[in-house]
Each structure stands twice: as structure tokens, then as C-alpha cells.
Write an enzyme that holds these catalytic residues in place. Structure first.
Site, PDB file in Angstrom:
ATOM      1  N   PRO A   1      -2.852   3.416  -0.034  1.00 33.08           N
ATOM      2  CA  PRO A   1      -3.554   3.601   1.236  1.00 33.08           C
ATOM      3  C   PRO A   1      -2.623   3.352   2.425  1.00 33.08           C
ATOM      4  O   PRO A   1      -1.829   2.412   2.406  1.00 33.08           O
ATOM      5  CB  PRO A   1      -4.667   2.557   1.170  1.00 33.08           C
ATOM      6  CG  PRO A   1      -4.859   2.280  -0.277  1.00 33.08           C
ATOM      7  CD  PRO A   1      -3.508   2.429  -0.897  1.00 33.08           C
TER       8      PRO A   1
ATOM      9  N   ARG B   1      10.011   7.682  -2.836  1.00 29.14           N
ATOM     10  CA  ARG B   1       8.789   8.475  -2.747  1.00 29.14           C
ATOM     11  C   ARG B   1       9.165   9.925  -2.454  1.00 29.14           C
ATOM     12  O   ARG B   1      10.199  10.209  -1.840  1.00 29.14           O
ATOM     13  CB  ARG B   1       7.869   7.955  -1.628  1.00 29.14           C
ATOM     14  CG  ARG B   1       7.449   6.509  -1.775  1.00 29.14           C
ATOM     15  CD  ARG B   1       6.559   6.262  -2.974  1.00 29.14           C
ATOM     16  NE  ARG B   1       5.306   6.994  -2.872  1.00 29.14           N
ATOM     17  CZ  ARG B   1       4.257   6.565  -2.162  1.00 29.14           C
ATOM     18  NH1 ARG B   1       4.312   5.434  -1.486  1.00 29.14           N
ATOM     19  NH2 ARG B   1       3.140   7.276  -2.134  1.00 29.14           N
TER      20      ARG B   1
END
Length: 263
Positions: free
Chosen positions: A2, A253
Site C-alpha cells: 500500500p 521493484r
């Protein structure tokens, strides 16, 4: 994981559901048993968020939660359902319950210990009067790529992989460009865009970064496939120039960018 808008939404929701109430706190899983015992029976005075960190204040103590990749809150009206599975934390108020599963961090902190957590974090674009100049100065001192710096929570708090890719595209910045090779005006542009995007995320409960004219269906509520410019669109045509969107691992990422628009 999140991103910051989600944590700020949770802080606001928990405020509406439980602030001002004396709560029952337990840890059915047992991993937060000691902390639950300390907080049980206290009044929840306030909630707060800084970046990806959520805080509940109980007089002189703080509940600190970082959801990480797998953490999730759930809530509802009383009566609460029977506890099931790996339930780290449960709060019962006068009319509602909260459940927390799978967080990276769930701990009780003193004021001093909370200050240590906050000292590690950069400014949060969703906070009141954030220190944008601290963000600008930190980036301009670094040789690291701007795509790496935006994922560093000590540089700017609350930005995750989606906002990173999207703000760099919207600002037409090469993700591999070193921070020190940018100028203050460009970084203020990045910051202002992040403020707008994160605030929109808090309102909508989802990340939408595209302008209506760049969507396949300009009218109506944006569909999931129309929500982003480059994130998750590797190999698909750029919405602006038609070039195939590229991806690579940056700061552990997947980064997405357009090699033409962001050259």
C-alpha cells in the site's frame, strides 16, 4: 505494498470508527499479546499517518503499524466475527471492530520511540506544511537515479512503485537521471504533482494518474486499464507517443517508463 494514500485513508477511517472510545484490544494470534495487554481498555485519542506508517495514540503511547507487502486491515459493525487464522490485532469499540493481519510492524511505542521512526522518514506530501525544500536538497545532493530516490522513504515518504513510475512519466523525466543532474524547478514540479496525485488517491481510494484525453474511454469513471500511463504496461504502446513501454528492476521493484517521452 500500500502507498501513502491508502495509509492516510485508513487513519481517517479509524478516526471515524473508534477515536474517543475506550477499546478492547487483543491478539488472537498471540504475536502482539504483550502490546495488546498494554493498550487494552485505553481510550483511542487520535490517529495519524506519515508515509506508509500508521499510528494510533493512546494517551502517552502509540500503536505503530506498517502493513508491508501483506498487511491488511478489515473492519465492520459489532458484533465482531469469531477470530480466525493469523489475526495479529483486534480492536473492539462501542460500535465497530478492526482486525489486522500480516503487517511488517505492529508495536507499541513511546513518544520518544515514535520520534525515532519519524526521524528516519522524509517529508510526506500528504502532511500539512511538509518540508518540500528538504526533499529538493536531498535529491540534489545524490548521484543515485531519481527512480531510486523516489523509492527511498528517507527522501520522500509514502511514494511507492506506482506513484514513482507515473510521476516520472507525467514530468517527462528519465528515471535513470541522477538526482544531482536535475534542477530545483524540476523537483518542485515532481513534488507538486505528487501532492495532487496522492490527494486524489485519498479521495478516490485508488491511483488514477491519466488525463481524460489520454484514456481509451475519456468519459465516465476511469476503468482499471485506463488508470495509468506506464505502470504495469510493459510492451504496450505509450498513451502519448505510441512507443512500447519498457520495464526493468530499479531499487528492487519493477520500473516502467517510455523511452521516448522520458528521454
Amino acid at each position: 505494498m500500500p502507498e501513502g494514500h491508502t495509509i492516510h485513508r485508513l487513519a481517517r477511517r479509524h478516526d471515524r470508527l473508534l477515536v474517543g472510545q475506550r477499546v478492547c484490544v487483543d491478539s488472537p494470534q498471540g504475536r502482539f499479546e504483550d502490546g495488546a495487554r498494554v493498550l487494552d481498555g485505553r481510550v483511542l485519542d487520535a490517529t495519524d499517518a506519515w508515509g506508509k506508517h500508521l499510528f494510533h495514540r493512546y494517551d502517552d503511547l502509540w500503536l505503530h503499524v506498517h502493513l508491508g507487502l501483506y498487511g491488511k486491515f478489515r473492519d465492520g459493525a459489532l458484533p465482531a466475527p469469531p477470530p480466525r487464522g493469523a489475526l495479529r490485532l483486534r480492536l473492539l469499540g462501542e460500535g465497530h471492530w478492526l482486525e489486522l493481519r500480516g503487517p511488517t510492524a505492529c508495536e507499541v511505542l513511546t513518544d520518544a520511540e515514535r520520534a525515532v521512526v519519524l526521524a528516519r522518514l522524509g517529508p510526506d506530501p500528504l502532511r500539512r506544511r511538509p518540508d518540500v525544500e528538504r526533499f529538493v536538497a536531498r535529491v540534489l545532493r545524490s548521484r543515485a537515479p531519481i527512480a531510486t530516490l523516489l523509492m527511498d522513504q528517507s527522501v520522500v515518504a509514502g511514494v511507492g512503485n506506482v506513484y514513482r513510475a507515473e510521476v516520472l512519466f507525467r514530468q517527462r523525466l528519465d528515471p535513470y537521471r541522477p538526482g544531482r543532474d536535475l534542477d530545483a524547478a524540476q523537483l518542485h514540479g515532481v513534488w507538486d504533482d505528487l501532492v495532487g496525485l496522492l490527494r486524489a488517491g485519498v479521495r478516490a481510494g485508488r491511483i488514477i494518474t491519466t488525463l481524460p484525453e489520454d484514456r481509451e474511454r475519456p468519459a465516465g469513471r476511469p476503468r482499471r486499464v485506463d488508470a495509468h500511463y506506464v505502470y504495469g504496461r510493459a510492451g504496450l504502446p505509450c498513451r502519448v507517443c505510441g512507443t512500447a513501454v519498457q520495464d526493468a528492476l530499479v531499487a528492487a521493484r519493477r520500473l516502467f517508463w517510455c523511452p521516448v517521452c522520458q528521454a
